[in-house]
Design a protein around this motif. Sequence first.
Motif, PDB file in Angstrom:
ATOM      1  N   UNK A 142       0.716  -1.196   0.044  1.00  0.00           N
ATOM      2  CA  UNK A 142      -0.106   0.024  -0.087  1.00  0.00           C
ATOM      3  C   UNK A 142       0.756   1.347   0.147  1.00  0.00           C
ATOM      4  N   UNK A 196       3.548   2.345  -1.871  1.00  0.00           N
ATOM      5  CA  UNK A 196       3.633   3.097  -3.015  1.00  0.00           C
ATOM      6  C   UNK A 196       2.346   3.805  -3.671  1.00  0.00           C
ATOM      7  N   UNK A 197       1.270   3.155  -3.418  1.00  0.00           N
ATOM      8  CA  UNK A 197      -0.005   3.562  -3.809  1.00  0.00           C
ATOM      9  C   UNK A 197      -0.320   4.745  -2.961  1.00  0.00           C
ATOM     10  N   UNK A 208       1.907   7.180  -2.031  1.00  0.00           N
ATOM     11  CA  UNK A 208       2.702   8.192  -2.438  1.00  0.00           C
ATOM     12  C   UNK A 208       1.848   8.680  -3.574  1.00  0.00           C
ATOM     13  N   UNK A 209       1.528   7.949  -4.508  1.00  0.00           N
ATOM     14  CA  UNK A 209       0.731   8.375  -5.749  1.00  0.00           C
ATOM     15  C   UNK A 209      -0.566   8.896  -5.421  1.00  0.00           C
ATOM     16  N   UNK A 210      -1.308   8.577  -4.497  1.00  0.00           N
ATOM     17  CA  UNK A 210      -2.528   9.277  -4.092  1.00  0.00           C
ATOM     18  C   UNK A 210      -2.183  10.548  -3.707  1.00  0.00           C
ATOM     19  N   UNK A 265       0.400  12.419  -4.370  1.00  0.00           N
ATOM     20  CA  UNK A 265       1.149  13.076  -5.511  1.00  0.00           C
ATOM     21  C   UNK A 265      -0.261  13.888  -6.326  1.00  0.00           C
ATOM     22  N   UNK A 266      -1.093  12.826  -6.507  1.00  0.00           N
ATOM     23  CA  UNK A 266      -2.251  13.476  -7.287  1.00  0.00           C
ATOM     24  C   UNK A 266      -2.821  14.442  -6.563  1.00  0.00           C
ATOM     25  N   UNK A 284      -1.485  16.478  -4.567  1.00  0.00           N
ATOM     26  CA  UNK A 284      -0.528  17.703  -4.704  1.00  0.00           C
ATOM     27  C   UNK A 284      -0.966  18.360  -6.111  1.00  0.00           C
ATOM     28  N   UNK A 285      -0.549  17.585  -7.097  1.00  0.00           N
ATOM     29  CA  UNK A 285      -0.538  18.088  -8.510  1.00  0.00           C
ATOM     30  C   UNK A 285      -2.022  18.656  -8.917  1.00  0.00           C
ATOM     31  N   UNK A 301      10.560   8.567  -1.840  1.00  0.00           N
ATOM     32  CA  UNK A 301       9.819   9.255  -2.872  1.00  0.00           C
ATOM     33  C   UNK A 301       9.127  10.428  -2.174  1.00  0.00           C
ATOM     34  N   UNK A 323       9.816  14.332  -2.714  1.00  0.00           N
ATOM     35  CA  UNK A 323       8.745  15.180  -3.417  1.00  0.00           C
ATOM     36  C   UNK A 323       7.917  15.871  -2.353  1.00  0.00           C
ATOM     37  N   UNK A 379       4.273   1.849  -8.565  1.00  0.00           N
ATOM     38  CA  UNK A 379       3.213   2.043  -7.389  1.00  0.00           C
ATOM     39  C   UNK A 379       2.317   3.163  -7.375  1.00  0.00           C
ATOM     40  N   UNK A 380       3.318   4.241  -7.401  1.00  0.00           N
ATOM     41  CA  UNK A 380       3.208   5.612  -7.347  1.00  0.00           C
ATOM     42  C   UNK A 380       2.280   6.012  -8.389  1.00  0.00           C
ATOM     43  N   UNK A 383      -1.080   4.652  -7.697  1.00  0.00           N
ATOM     44  CA  UNK A 383      -1.998   5.658  -6.886  1.00  0.00           C
ATOM     45  C   UNK A 383      -2.411   7.108  -7.384  1.00  0.00           C
ATOM     46  N   UNK A 384      -1.555   7.395  -8.314  1.00  0.00           N
ATOM     47  CA  UNK A 384      -1.589   8.830  -9.134  1.00  0.00           C
ATOM     48  C   UNK A 384      -2.913   8.618  -9.964  1.00  0.00           C
ATOM     49  N   UNK A 439      -5.144  11.476 -11.765  1.00  0.00           N
ATOM     50  CA  UNK A 439      -4.170  11.736 -12.800  1.00  0.00           C
ATOM     51  C   UNK A 439      -4.116  10.786 -14.052  1.00  0.00           C
TER      52      UNK A 439
END
Lengths: 326, 323
Positions: free
Chosen positions: A121, A123-124, A126-128, A130-131, A133-134, A161, A165, B64-65, B68-69, B74
């Motif tokens: 979970x 990395x997931x 981190x991506x959420x 990131x979204x 933030x962006x 990461x 970031x 993985x990021x 999530x993104x 995105x």
Amino acid sequence: MTVPYDKPFAQKLLFDMLRIRRMEEKCAELYGAQKIRGFLHLYIGEEACVVGVLHALAPEDNIVATYREHGHALARGVPMNAIMAEMFGKRSGCSGGRGGSMHLFDAATRLYGGNAIVGGGLPLAVGLALADRMLGRRAVTACFFGEGAMAEGAFHESMNLAALWRLPVLFCCENNLYAMGTALARSESQTDLCAKAASYAMPTLKADGMDVVAVHEAAKLAAGHVRDGLGPFFLELQTYRYRAHSMFDPDLYRDKAEIEDWKARGPLHTFSARLKAEGKLTEEEFLALDARAEAEVQAAVDFAEAAEWEPVQDLLKDVHTPGAAP
Amino acid sequence: MKMTYREAVRQAMHEALVADPRVFLMGEDVGKYGGSYACSLGFLEEFGPERIRDTPLSELGFVGAGIGAALGGLRPIVEVMTVNFSLLALDQIVNTAATLRHMSGGQFSVPLVVRMATGAGRQLAAQHSHSLENWYAHIPGIKVLAPATVADARGMLAPALADPDPVIIFEHAQLYNLEGEPAEDGHCDIATAALHREGADVSLVTYGGSLPKTLAAAGQLAAEGIAAEVIDLRVLRPLDMATIFHSVRKTHKAVVVDEGWKSGSLAAEVLARLAEECFYELDAPPARVCSAEVPIPYARHLEEAALPQPARIVAAVRRMLGK
């Protein structure tokens, strides 16, 4: 320390823990009755962690959890009926019966699972973040994991990461001292988890995970830091699971005395004793809260029992998004 | 307008970045370096570091990021340098990207695109040369594309990004300097196999970096009076078997050319489906031209010997036709 909350909020914290406890006790019973199958990982003993953290979060925040996530789903606001139906494997479960105990999902409350790969979970999350933030959203992604996950590469890559970031991730390590049957000191060269996390240039905080007040105060501080755009935060919640790792676990690797010591620090009885001593809870009120939790559990079991099975013709549903190219 | 495959990949990404602010590119050396295959040269200057995101060497973490993104709204294009390195991210692709929609009972789709180079031919030895497309094509929940032409390199990205589910695009490293014409409007589908050459005598089925070799073999066969039909799979999952069945019903003979190893290969899958659906249409046992069962060696002559080559394809067809 006195409980720094008014009576309604203090009782709310207690009730939320009680709901998790009573639901999971029933789950264990239902597992014995073979109503719930597969793996069942109980959170009993650790309830203060999720309740303390989630009360520091907002509806726009994201939650990423592990396979020991019944409490996370419930505390986040997923209806108990939907959780219980999921464990029964019914269509009206919160994951349509496709996930089971380890994969509780809920789009409405931004619960992104229930991940049964240790560390999967992170990395997931981190991506959420990131979204968020962006896309300019001021949300926090709370990512729960156990101390066992801190030996995984995914932990290190994700911490790096998120810190590199400056992403809005609240890393919540529920340190229950055992990765399945392996004690922390038998699996980690560095057993000071905050020291490990701090190597990623991230602020850290340790809290007593058996004390909902300590958890909540730490979580407010940590979540505030993350929400203010100051980057990720690592929270270690020191806790203990009273039950075995899963229903298959004979629990041969822990001292009975150790378990009893931790039970003496139980999050429910210590907190209710404090509230009573401070005049914020009477025995009658406690019994009424407990009865309410028990009634909700019984209603959820009745709901799950009565719920329909998904027709087998739908087996291949939800592999791909409908309307997408085949 | 003629262009290289590399330029086609670059134009496709450029178009996507301009068209949709949710699209961003993330991977090792995609920014300052310009992409390890120079597919994103100049992007960092044009789109900035938020959208052209250099990552640390953390395949598991940044793939993985990307998942999530994608969940967060995105439309990431995640570049993994080669399929060999993607094994470090296999957990996130197989256990999360491919399963999330299903495990969540249809609540969460993962609109992620992962691009990676694949294949041998540049003397990069056994950790940079393998063709593992088939590993991904095994997995329900993801789509797998293998653009073998400039038109597909230019056209496949847009529909992949529009797809609500994870799509993996394999770019064969030997193709980046290939020249060709994109479609007039730049577009193509990501559902069908393509007929590249018609012929009545044998169906040659291939994909990715083996397409130019197979077309070369078909040219040689034509000079010998053998008319080979050449089909490019284009989409490795789900397979467009209808196009292959149609061809085999005409030629009654099939040879599959696949840079993967023969054991458990995509070629094996195609032949199995032919056996299940078209057995009585076949006039000869079907054949495969695959890579030799050896980690790809460094020495040039050995590497060449390990890979499918036009001469081996021609020989397989001759054998099948008894010539």
